[in-house]
Design a protein around this motif. Structure first.
Motif, mmCIF file in Angstrom:
data_model
loop_
_atom_site.group_PDB
_atom_site.id
_atom_site.type_symbol
_atom_site.label_atom_id
_atom_site.label_comp_id
_atom_site.label_asym_id
_atom_site.label_seq_id
_atom_site.Cartn_x
_atom_site.Cartn_y
_atom_site.Cartn_z
ATOM 1 N N GLN A 208 -69.555 46.910 57.615
ATOM 2 C CA GLN A 208 -70.853 46.731 58.274
ATOM 3 C C GLN A 208 -71.923 46.239 57.293
ATOM 4 O OE1 GLN A 208 -72.662 49.193 61.316
ATOM 5 N NE2 GLN A 208 -70.856 50.528 61.269
ATOM 6 N N MET A 209 -71.866 46.733 56.055
ATOM 7 C CA MET A 209 -72.828 46.277 55.060
ATOM 8 C C MET A 209 -72.644 44.787 54.783
ATOM 9 S SD MET A 209 -72.678 49.622 52.539
ATOM 10 C CE MET A 209 -73.624 48.939 51.187
ATOM 11 N N ALA A 210 -71.387 44.354 54.665
ATOM 12 C CA ALA A 210 -71.109 42.931 54.434
ATOM 13 C C ALA A 210 -71.561 42.099 55.625
ATOM 14 C CB ALA A 210 -69.619 42.723 54.169
ATOM 15 N N ALA A 211 -71.292 42.568 56.831
ATOM 16 C CA ALA A 211 -71.690 41.817 58.026
ATOM 17 C C ALA A 211 -73.205 41.640 58.080
ATOM 18 C CB ALA A 211 -71.176 42.513 59.285
ATOM 19 N N LEU A 212 -73.947 42.697 57.761
ATOM 20 C CA LEU A 212 -75.412 42.605 57.764
ATOM 21 C C LEU A 212 -75.887 41.639 56.680
ATOM 22 C CD1 LEU A 212 -78.234 43.426 58.666
ATOM 23 C CD2 LEU A 212 -78.010 45.475 57.248
ATOM 24 N N LEU A 213 -75.367 41.777 55.469
ATOM 25 C CA LEU A 213 -75.756 40.878 54.389
ATOM 26 C C LEU A 213 -75.426 39.430 54.741
ATOM 27 C CD1 LEU A 213 -76.751 40.222 51.536
ATOM 28 C CD2 LEU A 213 -74.462 40.804 50.704
ATOM 29 N N ASN A 214 -74.247 39.194 55.289
ATOM 30 C CA ASN A 214 -73.849 37.825 55.616
ATOM 31 C C ASN A 214 -74.719 37.222 56.706
ATOM 32 O OD1 ASN A 214 -71.906 37.950 53.643
ATOM 33 N ND2 ASN A 214 -70.279 38.550 55.049
ATOM 34 N N ALA B 55 -64.698 43.895 50.743
ATOM 35 C CA ALA B 55 -64.194 44.377 49.451
ATOM 36 C C ALA B 55 -65.188 44.083 48.329
ATOM 37 C CB ALA B 55 -62.840 43.741 49.145
ATOM 38 N N THR B 56 -65.805 42.913 48.373
ATOM 39 C CA THR B 56 -66.799 42.557 47.346
ATOM 40 C C THR B 56 -68.029 43.445 47.473
ATOM 41 O OG1 THR B 56 -66.017 40.290 47.217
ATOM 42 C CG2 THR B 56 -68.267 40.698 46.452
ATOM 43 N N VAL B 57 -68.491 43.665 48.695
ATOM 44 C CA VAL B 57 -69.647 44.547 48.904
ATOM 45 C C VAL B 57 -69.315 45.948 48.418
ATOM 46 C CG1 VAL B 57 -71.069 45.656 50.669
ATOM 47 C CG2 VAL B 57 -70.726 43.182 50.714
ATOM 48 N N ARG B 58 -68.121 46.408 48.725
ATOM 49 C CA ARG B 58 -67.720 47.743 48.261
ATOM 50 C C ARG B 58 -67.789 47.811 46.736
ATOM 51 N NH1 ARG B 58 -61.817 50.752 48.630
ATOM 52 N NH2 ARG B 58 -62.419 52.412 47.204
ATOM 53 N N ARG B 59 -67.200 46.844 46.052
ATOM 54 C CA ARG B 59 -67.163 46.858 44.588
ATOM 55 C C ARG B 59 -68.571 46.727 43.996
ATOM 56 N NH1 ARG B 59 -65.072 41.913 43.164
ATOM 57 N NH2 ARG B 59 -67.224 41.262 42.949
#
Length: 155
Positions: free
Chosen positions: A13-19, A37-41
Motif C-alpha cells: 500500500q505504501m508503494a501504491a500511494l507513492l507511485n 520490496a524496494t519501499v520495504r527496504r
C-alpha cells in the motif's frame, strides 16, 4: 484514523500511494515507480531506515512518513493521499515521527523539498522546519530545473 509504526505488510500500500504521487508529479523528487520490496527496504526495515509510520483508516493507508539515512544525515519523506491533503494527517504522523526520532537519539531531521512543491514547502514550514540551504539548479532526470530547498528540524 490511527497513526502507527509501519510494518512489512504495509509495503504494498505504501508503494501504491507513492507511485500514484509520482505519476501525478510535482510534489516529489522521486521520478521512477518503486516496488513494494524496494519501499520495504528503503522505508520500513532496511539498514538505512530510522523511523517509519503510517496513517491508517480502516484497512487503507492514507499516508506514510519515514526517516532514513541519506548522504550522512537523517532525512524525512512524507507522502499523503492527494485526496486527503490538509486534513491533519501529516501533522499527526509527524508527532509520532518526532517521538521515534528522539528515541533513536537523533539531534535533527533534514528535509530536501523541490522548490516548486508549494504544498510540501508549506507543510514543512508549518511543522517547524527552517531553511538551511537551497540548490536553485536542482534538476529532474528530464532536465527540468525545479530547484530544491533544504530544511532542518531541531529535536
Amino acid at each position: 484514523m490511527i497513526i502507527r509504526r509501519a510494518e512489512v505488510k504495509d509495503g504494498g500500500q505504501m508503494a501504491a500511494l507513492l507511485n500514484r504521487i509520482i505519476a501525478i508529479g510535482g510534489t516529489t523528487a522521486h521520478e521512477v515507480a518503486k516496488s513494494a520490496a524496494t519501499v520495504r527496504r528503503d522505508y520500513i526495515d532496511g539498514p538505512d531506515c530510522i523511523t517509519s509510520v503510517v496513517a491508517e483508516e480502516g484497512d487503507t493507508i492514507l499516508g506514510w512518513q519515514a526517516i532514513g539515512w541519506w548522504q550522512g544525515d537523517a532525512h524525512i519523506g512524507s507522502f499523503v493521499d492527494p485526496e486527503t491533503h490538509a486534513k491533519g494527517i501529516g501533522a499527526a504522523m509527524f508527532a509520532m515521527t518526532v517521538d521515534l526520532a528522539r528515541q533513536a537519539g537523533l539531534a535533527d531531521i533534514h528535509a530536501s523539498i523541490r522548490a516548486d512543491n508549494v504544498p510540501g514547502l508549506a507543510y514543512y514550514a508549518r511543522i517547524g522546519f527552517t531553511d538551511a540551504s537551497s540548490d536553485p539548479g536542482f534538476a529532474l532526470s528530464d532536465g527540468r530545473v525545479v530547484g530544491r530547498v533544504n530544511r532542518i528540524y531541531q529535536l
